[in-house]
Design a protein around this motif. Structure first.
Motif, short mmCIF file in Angstrom:
data_model
loop_
_atom_site.label_atom_id
_atom_site.label_comp_id
_atom_site.label_asym_id
_atom_site.label_seq_id
_atom_site.Cartn_x
_atom_site.Cartn_y
_atom_site.Cartn_z
N THR A 127 0.90 -1.16 0.06
CA THR A 127 -0.21 0.11 -0.05
C THR A 127 0.92 1.10 0.13
OG1 THR A 127 -1.78 -1.09 1.29
CG2 THR A 127 -1.95 1.03 1.26
N MET A 128 2.07 1.22 0.80
CA MET A 128 2.83 2.57 0.72
C MET A 128 3.68 2.70 -0.56
SD MET A 128 2.65 3.78 3.64
CE MET A 128 3.69 4.94 3.58
N LEU A 129 3.90 1.71 -1.28
CA LEU A 129 4.32 1.72 -2.52
C LEU A 129 3.41 2.09 -3.52
CD1 LEU A 129 7.01 1.48 -4.11
CD2 LEU A 129 6.40 -0.99 -4.62
N ALA A 130 2.04 1.85 -3.52
CA ALA A 130 1.13 2.35 -4.00
C ALA A 130 1.03 3.87 -4.06
CB ALA A 130 -0.08 1.61 -3.93
N LEU A 131 0.95 4.18 -2.96
CA LEU A 131 0.69 5.67 -2.40
C LEU A 131 2.14 6.41 -3.09
CD1 LEU A 131 -0.68 5.46 1.04
CD2 LEU A 131 -1.83 6.14 -1.03
N ALA A 132 3.32 5.71 -2.99
CA ALA A 132 4.47 6.65 -3.48
C ALA A 132 4.43 6.74 -5.01
CB ALA A 132 5.65 5.64 -3.07
N ALA A 133 3.78 5.45 -5.75
CA ALA A 133 3.43 5.68 -7.17
C ALA A 133 2.36 6.95 -7.56
CB ALA A 133 3.02 4.28 -7.64
N VAL A 134 1.47 6.95 -6.61
CA VAL A 134 0.57 8.10 -6.80
C VAL A 134 1.21 9.31 -6.67
CG1 VAL A 134 -1.43 9.03 -5.82
CG2 VAL A 134 -1.57 6.73 -6.32
N GLY A 135 2.11 9.53 -5.63
CA GLY A 135 2.98 10.69 -5.50
C GLY A 135 3.80 10.91 -6.71
N VAL A 136 4.46 9.87 -7.32
CA VAL A 136 5.50 10.05 -8.51
C VAL A 136 4.51 10.56 -9.72
CG1 VAL A 136 6.66 8.82 -10.01
CG2 VAL A 136 7.11 8.50 -7.79
N GLY A 137 3.16 9.86 -9.79
CA GLY A 137 2.28 10.49 -10.94
C GLY A 137 1.88 11.75 -10.64
N ALA A 138 1.69 12.18 -9.41
CA ALA A 138 1.53 13.71 -9.48
C ALA A 138 2.45 14.63 -9.74
CB ALA A 138 1.14 13.98 -7.86
N LEU A 139 3.69 14.05 -9.33
CA LEU A 139 4.99 14.71 -9.73
C LEU A 139 5.25 14.80 -11.33
CD1 LEU A 139 7.47 16.31 -8.54
CD2 LEU A 139 8.66 14.06 -8.48
N THR A 140 4.94 13.86 -11.83
CA THR A 140 5.39 13.67 -13.44
C THR A 140 4.39 14.56 -14.26
OG1 THR A 140 4.08 11.49 -13.70
CG2 THR A 140 6.50 11.52 -13.46
N GLU A 141 3.02 14.32 -13.57
CA GLU A 141 1.96 15.31 -14.20
C GLU A 141 1.99 16.80 -14.07
OE1 GLU A 141 -1.25 16.05 -16.53
OE2 GLU A 141 -0.58 14.20 -16.08
N ALA A 142 2.67 17.06 -13.02
CA ALA A 142 3.04 18.47 -12.97
C ALA A 142 4.25 18.96 -13.33
CB ALA A 142 3.26 18.77 -11.30
N THR A 143 5.21 17.97 -14.03
CA THR A 143 6.48 18.48 -14.37
C THR A 143 6.73 18.07 -15.80
OG1 THR A 143 7.65 16.57 -13.34
CG2 THR A 143 7.65 18.76 -12.27
N ILE A 144 6.95 16.62 -15.94
CA ILE A 144 7.46 16.04 -17.31
C ILE A 144 6.16 16.08 -18.09
CG2 ILE A 144 8.07 14.04 -18.25
CD1 ILE A 144 9.27 13.13 -15.70
#
Length: 124
Positions: A49-66
């Protein structure tokens, strides 16, 4: 998951990036959790679950930048997050170390499909 990618693509033919964001979120999470299996025979549900939440965070970061082609797109972020949640399910119930190579390869394939949809099929 490929059925969901296809369903999103068919439901929203004018937005091929929608399927891409779902596939990328699922692929990144599936690959990450499968790599985790290299060190842990069976990940604890909390760890998955923690890794899934980290993946959601990475998704937010990539959506906001890359992938920031315009403004932050809530639909893209939501689909990435749903993909991450879908990919976590097998690890909560019964994923084993014997399946980690398949998970890594499937994760990379989904990520490639997702990025391909986002980069090459989007006119933005």
């Amino acid at each position: 998951m490929s059925v969901v990618v296809l369903a999103i693509h068919v439901a929203f033919p004018d937005h091929p990036d929608y399927a891409g964001h779902f596939a990328a979120g699922a692929g990144m999470t599936l690959g990450g959790l499968s790599v985790l299996l290299l060190w842990h025979e069976k990940p604890a549900p909390g760890r998955a679950t923690m890794l899934a939440l980290a993946a959601v965070g990475v998704g937010a970061l990539t959506e906001a930048t890359i992938f920031r082609l315009a403004d932050f797109d809530v639909v893209d972020f939501g689909l990435q997050s749903i993909g991450a949640v879908f990919a976590t399910y097998p690890f909560l119930y019964g994923a084993t170390i014997e399946r980690n190579l398949i998970g890594i390869l499937a994760g990379l394939a989904l990520l490639a499909v997702g990025v391909g949809h986002i980069v090459w099929l989007t006119d933005a």
